[in-house]
Design an enzyme around this catalytic site. Structure first.
Site, PDB file in Angstrom:
ATOM      1  CB  ALA A 141      11.273  11.337  -5.111  1.00 25.97           C
ATOM      2  CG  PHE A 152      13.589  16.687   0.671  1.00 23.88           C
ATOM      3  CD1 PHE A 152      13.720  17.778  -0.180  1.00 23.88           C
ATOM      4  CD2 PHE A 152      14.003  16.835   1.994  1.00 23.88           C
ATOM      5  CE1 PHE A 152      14.258  18.978   0.268  1.00 23.88           C
ATOM      6  CE2 PHE A 152      14.539  18.031   2.460  1.00 23.88           C
ATOM      7  CZ  PHE A 152      14.671  19.111   1.588  1.00 23.88           C
ATOM      8  CB  ALA A 153      14.706  14.740  -5.079  1.00 25.16           C
ATOM      9  CB  CYS A 175       8.966   5.830  -7.069  1.00 23.21           C
ATOM     10  SG  CYS A 175       9.695   7.430  -6.724  1.00 23.21           S
ATOM     11  N   GLY A 197      16.145   3.489   1.025  1.00 18.67           N
ATOM     12  CA  GLY A 197      14.923   2.774   0.687  1.00 18.67           C
ATOM     13  C   GLY A 197      14.354   3.301  -0.620  1.00 18.67           C
ATOM     14  CG  ASP A 201      12.125   0.725  -7.794  1.00 15.94           C
ATOM     15  OD1 ASP A 201      12.711   1.006  -8.844  1.00 15.94           O
ATOM     16  OD2 ASP A 201      11.746  -0.426  -7.522  1.00 15.94           O
ATOM     17  CB  ILE A 202      14.678   3.724 -10.263  1.00 13.81           C
ATOM     18  CG1 ILE A 202      15.898   4.316 -10.987  1.00 13.81           C
ATOM     19  CG2 ILE A 202      13.406   3.914 -11.080  1.00 13.81           C
ATOM     20  CD1 ILE A 202      16.334   3.504 -12.186  1.00 13.81           C
ATOM     21  CB  THR A 203      14.308   8.801  -7.855  1.00 12.29           C
ATOM     22  OG1 THR A 203      13.617  10.022  -8.125  1.00 12.29           O
ATOM     23  CG2 THR A 203      15.588   9.105  -7.086  1.00 12.29           C
ATOM     24  CE1 TYR A 204      18.117  13.383 -14.427  1.00 15.93           C
ATOM     25  CE2 TYR A 204      16.328  14.789 -13.655  1.00 15.93           C
ATOM     26  CZ  TYR A 204      17.520  14.630 -14.336  1.00 15.93           C
ATOM     27  OH  TYR A 204      18.109  15.719 -14.917  1.00 15.93           O
TER      28      TYR A 204
END
Length: 234
Positions: A160, A174-175, A191, A89, A91-94
């Site tokens: 995140a 998690f990050a 996100c 689930g 959006d976008i993350t690094y």
């Protein structure tokens, strides 16, 4: 119900390779659960927690918007980064060096069947961890993860979260930004949330943080919150 969790520190590992490893573990647990139900068995399902650090990579969740990635293929290559559209689930993350990533692969039927509670406990493990460094992590309404300065003009995300579950078995996780290069977040709308910054423990505290110690603190709080017997294997 099995409350034992096998903890593996994968050190630095390629994102796609780790994703495939998570998927294998999840599929093995799901297959065991299906076998139990079909044959009226009661075989114990295992649980895992993987710690890992990835080389530079951007990942987009299944409901994410590709326009939140602000780089084209050539620019990704120039920055030494890869990109994957994945099945969690969010959006976008690094992900990248200096960031502690945790992937719990848990059969929640060993604990509780409540995804909302599961996410809140993961957040709480991070909130309690960074509190040991004097950082006040909080939740932001409607935005999964751990934040600093919510309700001020300087709200910033330090951790995140994004998960997937199948038959109550979880993957992804998690990050936590510890000593990560925050410049890599400038290449995305993290996100998918515009106008909010990203931070790290190093940025907040003004010094490098020992990542092994942070992992140990996360594990301590994870064990307490989930009431598990967790043990580290190579």
């Amino acid at each position: 119900m099995n409350k034992k969790v096998t903890v593996k520190d994968l050190k630095s590992k390629d994102y796609k390779e780790t994703w495939e490893y998570q998927s294998e573990l999840l599929q093995e647990i799901v297959a065991l659960k299906i076998e139990n139900r079909r044959n009226d068995l009661n075989k114990i399902t295992p649980n895992y927690l993987l710690f890992v650090e990835h080389p530079h990579v951007y990942t987009l969740g299944k409901s994410g918007d590709l326009s939140n990635l602000l780089l084209n293929e050539q620019q990704l290559e120039e920055k030494g980064a890869t990109f994957y559209k994945i099945n969690r689930g969010g959006d976008i993350t690094y992900h990248g060096p200096g960031q502690i990533v945790g992937y719990p692969i848990l059969d929640l039927e060993n604990f509780f069947t409540d995804i909302h509670k599961y996410l809140r406990l993961l957040e709480e493990a991070i909130i309690l961890t960074i509190a040991e460094y004097g950082l006040e992590g909080v939740r932001s309404d409607g935005e999964t993860g751990v934040w600093l300065g919510v309700g001020t003009p300087f709200a910033r995300k330090i951790c995140a979260l994004g998960i997937r579950s199948s038959r109550w078995v979880t993957m992804h996780g998690f990050a936590l930004n510890v000593n990560v290069n925050l410049g890599y977040f400038d290449n995305i709308i993290p996100c998918g949330i515009k106008g909010k910054a990203v931070t790290s423990m190093e940025a907040e505290l003004g010094k490098k943080i020992d990542e092994q110690t942070v992992k140990e603190k996360i594990l301590k709080h994870f064990k307490n919150l989930f009431e598990v017997d967790a043990f580290l294997t190579s």
